[in-house]
Design an enzyme around this catalytic site. Structure first.
Site, mmCIF file in Angstrom:
data_model
loop_
_atom_site.group_PDB
_atom_site.id
_atom_site.type_symbol
_atom_site.label_atom_id
_atom_site.label_comp_id
_atom_site.label_asym_id
_atom_site.label_seq_id
_atom_site.Cartn_x
_atom_site.Cartn_y
_atom_site.Cartn_z
ATOM 1 N N SER A 281 -75.081 -31.668 -20.499
ATOM 2 C CA SER A 281 -73.743 -32.233 -20.745
ATOM 3 C C SER A 281 -72.933 -32.103 -19.469
ATOM 4 O O SER A 281 -73.238 -31.273 -18.608
ATOM 5 C CB SER A 281 -73.055 -31.444 -21.860
ATOM 6 O OG SER A 281 -72.667 -30.171 -21.363
ATOM 7 N N ASP A 282 -71.893 -32.900 -19.345
ATOM 8 C CA ASP A 282 -71.000 -32.647 -18.224
ATOM 9 C C ASP A 282 -70.117 -31.468 -18.625
ATOM 10 O O ASP A 282 -70.054 -31.082 -19.790
ATOM 11 C CB ASP A 282 -70.190 -33.909 -17.887
ATOM 12 C CG ASP A 282 -69.655 -33.845 -16.468
ATOM 13 O OD1 ASP A 282 -69.307 -34.891 -15.924
ATOM 14 O OD2 ASP A 282 -69.622 -32.740 -15.897
ATOM 15 N N TRP A 283 -69.439 -30.925 -17.669
ATOM 16 C CA TRP A 283 -68.689 -29.683 -17.822
ATOM 17 C C TRP A 283 -67.808 -29.679 -19.079
ATOM 18 O O TRP A 283 -66.779 -30.369 -19.117
ATOM 19 C CB TRP A 283 -67.809 -29.484 -16.590
ATOM 20 C CG TRP A 283 -67.061 -28.211 -16.568
ATOM 21 C CD1 TRP A 283 -66.067 -27.816 -17.418
ATOM 22 C CD2 TRP A 283 -67.226 -27.136 -15.618
ATOM 23 N NE1 TRP A 283 -65.612 -26.578 -17.077
ATOM 24 C CE2 TRP A 283 -66.292 -26.130 -15.972
ATOM 25 C CE3 TRP A 283 -68.041 -26.923 -14.521
ATOM 26 C CZ2 TRP A 283 -66.182 -24.947 -15.273
ATOM 27 C CZ3 TRP A 283 -67.910 -25.744 -13.818
ATOM 28 C CH2 TRP A 283 -67.007 -24.760 -14.195
#
Ligand code: GLC
Length: 744
Positions: A281-283
């Site tokens: 996932s992105d941050w």
């Protein structure tokens, strides 16, 4: 024949060795999975940032070493260095199952040696150089203990207000796909397991660059056709190049956040494209699905994300806190978790980390590889290749090295860290003032001992006051030539750096006017991470170089171009608008039923009544210190069948006095189809070097693939009919054209 046999048998041996090795890994993963508790499995799906730097809103504040020792963290980011990574890895070796950590980092354009920002590199149209840039970045990053880069960013972008346009390859799907492939190949080199290869990560999946209003993290809403035709192909190219990982994106796409988007991650990526790597996932994007209003809370977010195929949770802690409970209630089958864990463990085996968890954490290699002379020499080479010559009247450029007095004026002439651009790696304890060649130093290095280099700031980057203009004008008057260095700061583009106004900041154009009024020859350098608007300058200043942000060797590369030691050959990878009101503006648009006829037509046509219709500078544009003539376009057939190949040839001659490089661009137009088609689409290009007077033949091959598009049923197809073929020096400078028929 004998050689062929040897190659064939070596290939067979290699393939069989790899498949045997992979089968061996799968057995080991099976055995490991059987021994893992659910908490340890979830640990492999959890990634946290180190305590030195955050590249997002910090969500995790805890004792990561304790969690690592308990097997509850499987990967870190923002942990850099042979010693620092070794320390964390030693903690992981104290865990029950001794599963090694992955260390990931945003190694976007270089490492300790910084290369031009990716958008600048894209302007080089030099795929070999772009691949080598990623390769050297991987050599340095892997020497500093890293296994994984969160790159290449392959988001197509048609809106320069979006700050992350600096991180990709611009507006064109074909160019963007070729560059995505090259960058993945560069980062992964000879394949995972080699100590100088790092895992690539194609991001941000998907369509993140189409954020409404160019506002970062904003919604994306588009037709299936546009998604498949414009935004997905660079990701497919990255997958075809063997990208080990993907990263999903912050945006919602057609109402569903990408992180929880099953269609993207399972149907397309892991299904249709048969992707065997893992998705991170992105941050914090898993937890952020609650803010999207897509789920009630982080527990529901964890359920949505893991179900949709988001394997690893970067920073949100949603998996750590909720996944075990979701498995316990049966809402998440343990098989779903096992698949995600398998994907992560597979990469750790392929990297060789189970054999030697410390293989990347080698201080001697780190010392040897980082910022070495070979890498710096390449940094200068690719920086020169990235500089676009936008204007050069009265042969203002190249400058003579015998010039007596040069005045270098402007807020960015002595900029240091800005030259590294956004997403440059910040290494602890490094004195960047010593590491970066500024524009002032580069020009000083170039001038002979009896030349003088004067300097005046003129104003700071914001340029809200003209109090130093008089001093700058006075300095200009003393010079034979003036070089003006203007633009935006490096941190005015990049993540969360969208700008509603992309004009040169403040009164910078006023400063340019004042300097221009002295009557001295003026060269303007524009430094930016995106296309900027500088209409007056473009109309009135005789010479303009777009210098983006060029990395460690910026000053030397710019000086090489200014003084003719390198003939600029870059071409714009993105359209430059005349003003923000023109955005989105891109070359491969549809014709509409009422296309404007020329730049000023407004009468019942698709146009603005208060602005010319053309962009300020078109996609594919760039000048040279020499000139090129195109002639003898030949098609080996005028009618082709679907399985035919149409051979195209032409000749290009360097008609000037200096050696140079030309980017010959091939555009096609499908005149009539079951859905409207763009007025032109880049379908191939060749970059060729020509000595003065030299002629080279250029060849292209047109096959069905180059004629294909998604029809009304989203079937990838080529339809019979007439096609225009255009050979251009840019998308707006078509030098030769012809047409042909696809007959079935
Ligand atoms: C950031 C970026 C992403 C980056 C990640 C780790 O928010 O969106 O591109 O790789 O976080 O720094």
């Amino acid at each position: 024949m004998r050689l062929l046999k040897i190659i064939f048998s070596v290939t067979i041996l290699f393939v069989s060795f790899t498949s045997a090795q992979n089968a061996n890994f799968e057995k080991k993963i099976d055995a490991l999975l059987k021994r893992m508790t659910i908490e340890e499995k979830i640990g492999q799906l959890t990634q946290y940032s180190g305590d030195r730097k955050a590249t997002g809103p910090v969500t995790f504040k805890g004792d990561s070493e304790k969690l690592i020792r308990e097997g509850k963290i499987g990967a870190m980011l923002n942990v850099i260095g042979a010693d620092y990574t070794r320390r964390y890895q030693e903690v992981a070796m104290q865990s029950r199952l001794k599963i090694p950590l992955l260390f990931g980092q945003d190694v976007i354009h270089g490492f300790k040696t910084t290369f031009p920002i990716p958008l600048a590199e894209a302007a080089s149209w030099d795929l070999e150089a772009i691949e080598r840039s990623a390769r050297l970045a991987a050599v340095e990053a892997s020497a500093a203990g890293l296994h994984w880069t969160f790159a290449p960013m392959v988001d197509i972008c048609r809106d320069p207000r979006w700050g992350r346009v600096m991180e990709g390859a611009g507006e064109d799907t074909y160019l963007g796909s070729r560059i995505a492939f090259a960058r993945v190949r560069g980062f992964q080199g000879r394949g995972l397991g080699n100590v100088d290869s790092v895992m690539a990560c194609a991001k941000h999946f998907a369509a993140y660059g189409a954020a409404v209003g160019g506002r970062d993290y904003n919604s994306v809403d588009m037709s299936e056709r546009q998604l498949w035709e414009t935004y997905l192909p660079p990701f497919k190219a990255a997958a075809d190049a063997g990208a080990a990982t993907f990263m999903n994106s912050f945006n919602d796409l057609n109402g569903i956040p990408a992180t929880g988007n099953r269609y993207l991650q399972r149907d397309i990526l892991k299904g249709k494209w048969n992707f065997s790597g893992f998705v991170v996932s992105d941050w914090g994007s898993i937890g952020e699905m609650a803010a999207h209003g897509y789920v009630e809370d982080r527990r529901a977010a964890a359920l949505a994300a893991i179900t949709a195929g988001s394997d690893m949770d970067m920073e949100s802690g949603a998996y750590r806190d909720n996944l075990a409970g979701l498995v316990k209630t049966g809402e998440v089958p343990v098989a779903v978790v096992d698949d995600a864990v398998r994907r992560v463990l597979r990469k750790k085996f392929e990297l060789g980390l189970f054999d030697d968890p410390y293989k990347f954490s080698d201080p001697a290699r780190e010392q040897r590889e980082l910022n070495n002379p070979e890498h710096l020499a390449f940094a200068r080479e690719i920086a020169r290749k990235s500089i676009v010559l936008l204007k050069n009247e009265n042969r203002t450029l190249p400058l003579s090295k015998d010039v007596k007095t040069v005045a270098l004026i402007g807020p960015l002439a002595k900029a240091v860290r800005d030259n590294h651009g956004f997403w440059s790696v910040e290494l602890p304890g490094v004195d960047y003032d010593k590491l970066i060649v500024t524009q002032f130093d580069g020009i000083k290095n170039k001038l002979g001992s009896d030349s003088r280099l004067l300097y005046a700031e003129g104003c700071d980057v914001d340029c809200r006051t003209d109090e130093k203009f008089a001093g700058a004008v006075e300095t200009a008057r003393q010079a034979d030539v003036v070089i003006l260095s203007v633009g935006e700061r490096a941190n005015q583009s990049g993540e969360a750096k969208s700008r509603s106004n992309i004009h040169l900041p403040g009164m910078q154009e006023e400063l340019i006017r004042k300097i221009q009024a002295t009557g001295k020859p003026v060269v303007v350098l524009i430094n930016a991470g995106r296309p900027l608007v500088f209409d007056w300058t473009a109309d009135n200043v005789p010479a303009i170089l777009y210098t983006w942000w060029l990395g460690s060797e910026a000053g030397n590369a710019i000086a090489d171009v200014l003084f003719g030691d390198y003939n600029p050959a870059a071409r714009l990878p993105i359209t430059f608008p005349r003003t923000e009101g023109q955005i989105p503006i891109y070359y491969n648009h549809f014709n509409t039923g009422r296309p404007p006829r020329g730049d000023d037509s407004t009468n019942y046509v698709s146009a603005y009544i208060d602005l010319k219709n053309s962009p300020r500078f078109p996609f594919g544009f760039g000048l040279s210190y020499t000139s090129f003539e195109y002639r003898d376009l030949k098609l080996d057939k005028k009618r082709m069948r679907a399985n035919d190949k149409l051979e195209v040839s032409l000749k290009v001659t360097n008609t000037g006095r200096l050696a140079g490089e030309e980017v010959v661009q091939l555009y096609l137009r499908d005149r009539v189809a079951s859905v409207v088609r763009p007025v032109k689409e880049l379908r191939d290009f060749r970059k060729l070097a020509l000595r003065p007077g030299e002629t080279k033949e250029v060849r292209f091959v047109i096959d069905k693939e180059k004629l294909s598009f998604y029809d009304q049923k989203l079937q990838w197809t080529a339809e019979p009919g007439r096609f225009d073929l255009m050979i251009g020096a840019s998308s707006a400078d078509i030098r030769l054209s012809d047409s042909f028929e696809l007959v079935d």
